[in-house]
Design an enzyme around this catalytic site. Sequence first.
Site, mmCIF file in Angstrom:
data_model
loop_
_atom_site.group_PDB
_atom_site.id
_atom_site.type_symbol
_atom_site.label_atom_id
_atom_site.label_comp_id
_atom_site.label_asym_id
_atom_site.label_seq_id
_atom_site.Cartn_x
_atom_site.Cartn_y
_atom_site.Cartn_z
ATOM 1 N N CYS A 155 0.844 -1.202 0.000
ATOM 2 C CA CYS A 155 0.000 0.000 0.000
ATOM 3 C C CYS A 155 0.882 1.255 0.000
ATOM 4 O O CYS A 155 1.649 1.464 -0.922
ATOM 5 C CB CYS A 155 -0.966 0.026 1.185
ATOM 6 S SG CYS A 155 -1.914 -1.461 1.436
ATOM 7 N N ASP A 202 -9.126 -3.280 -6.248
ATOM 8 C CA ASP A 202 -8.391 -2.155 -5.660
ATOM 9 C C ASP A 202 -8.689 -0.870 -6.433
ATOM 10 O O ASP A 202 -8.315 -0.750 -7.602
ATOM 11 C CB ASP A 202 -6.885 -2.463 -5.701
ATOM 12 C CG ASP A 202 -6.048 -1.373 -5.062
ATOM 13 O OD1 ASP A 202 -6.630 -0.396 -4.541
ATOM 14 O OD2 ASP A 202 -4.816 -1.496 -5.081
ATOM 15 N N HIS A 234 -8.015 -3.624 -2.028
ATOM 16 C CA HIS A 234 -6.817 -2.913 -1.587
ATOM 17 C C HIS A 234 -6.361 -3.511 -0.249
ATOM 18 O O HIS A 234 -7.188 -3.813 0.597
ATOM 19 C CB HIS A 234 -7.131 -1.423 -1.423
ATOM 20 C CG HIS A 234 -5.917 -0.582 -1.188
ATOM 21 N ND1 HIS A 234 -4.933 -0.423 -2.141
ATOM 22 C CD2 HIS A 234 -5.520 0.123 -0.106
ATOM 23 C CE1 HIS A 234 -3.986 0.351 -1.645
ATOM 24 N NE2 HIS A 234 -4.315 0.700 -0.421
#
Length: 266
Positions: A155, A202, A234
């Site tokens: 991330c 995502d 995500h």
Amino acid sequence: MLARFPLLAFAAFAAFASAFSKKHSSTCDNLQVINEGQPAGELKSINGIQIYHAYPQKKQRIYDSAILFVSDIYGVPLLENKLLADSLARANHLVIFPDLFKGDAINASDPEASLNLGPWLAKHPAPDIDSVIASTITYMKTNLGVKKIAGVGYCFGGKYVPRFMARGKGIEAGFIAHPSFLEADEIRGIAGPISIAAGELDPVFNVTLRRNAEDILQQMNATYQTTLYAGAPHGFAVRVDMNNPRQVYAKESSYLQAVRWFDAWF
Ligand SMILES: *[C@@H]1O[C@H](CO)[C@@H](O)[C@H](O)[C@H]1NC(C)=O
Ligand SMILES: *[C@@H]1O[C@H](CO)[C@@H](O)[C@H](O)[C@H]1NC(C)=O
Ligand SMILES: *[C@@H]1O[C@H](CO)[C@@H](O)[C@H](O)[C@H]1NC(C)=O
């Protein structure tokens, strides 16, 4: 009787394939990502930065190579992050995981905290994160004797592994999952082999950004891999709904993707 021949042929092939894979990547045998339990590593304060150390089974005084773990916004306090670092260590790597946010990671158990990220992100601009990563690399090289560094980024951290894969910046091979805020110029700067795990669901590293990344890496003739996981949101390489088989598969498989990448290219 006839019906047994394909089975026998398959068994022979399987035996061959398993001998072959053992020869080339012994570290992958029986490896699984750890999703629960207590972290096995140790937290040390190094020049004012908390750094989680996950050690391989065979602990050494100095290490030739190591993995730098660049986390999401939940950082060192998040159990899944420490267990993921431990999981990578089980593949025979020293894993070094700095607190990028100097005690100010987002509390994953507090729904309010991740609601209004703008002001928090403004408190942790790229130059500050770069400086924590650079000093961690210096610590790895000078204190731990590490000569070769691979990077994993998840991330938020998925932006910084490419930044430090630019020539001479310190990371030689990388794996990133569902990166945030990753820019085209950062991809163009990548000088080593890079593997990317992307989630179909995502909204951050979405289909447009993934295809752009692929186009750039292909034009560069980079050594790269991108893998798209169905039903993966995500954050899937770190935190998943353990009751959702697609998510569980995506997490497990993206972990093995990183391990195999470093077996081959690091
Ligand atoms: C994180 O948030 C939860 C829920 O609000 C709270 O119980 C916990 O104490 C918080 N943890 C820290 C370290 O602030
Ligand atoms: C993906 O995100 C980028 C940047 O936010 C945006 O420009 C693009 O339109 C998005 N693509 C899709 C398919 O949503
Ligand atoms: C791409 O890289 C490979 C591996 O380094 C090399 O063998 C090949 O010639 C390169 N291709 C082009 C078009 O440069």
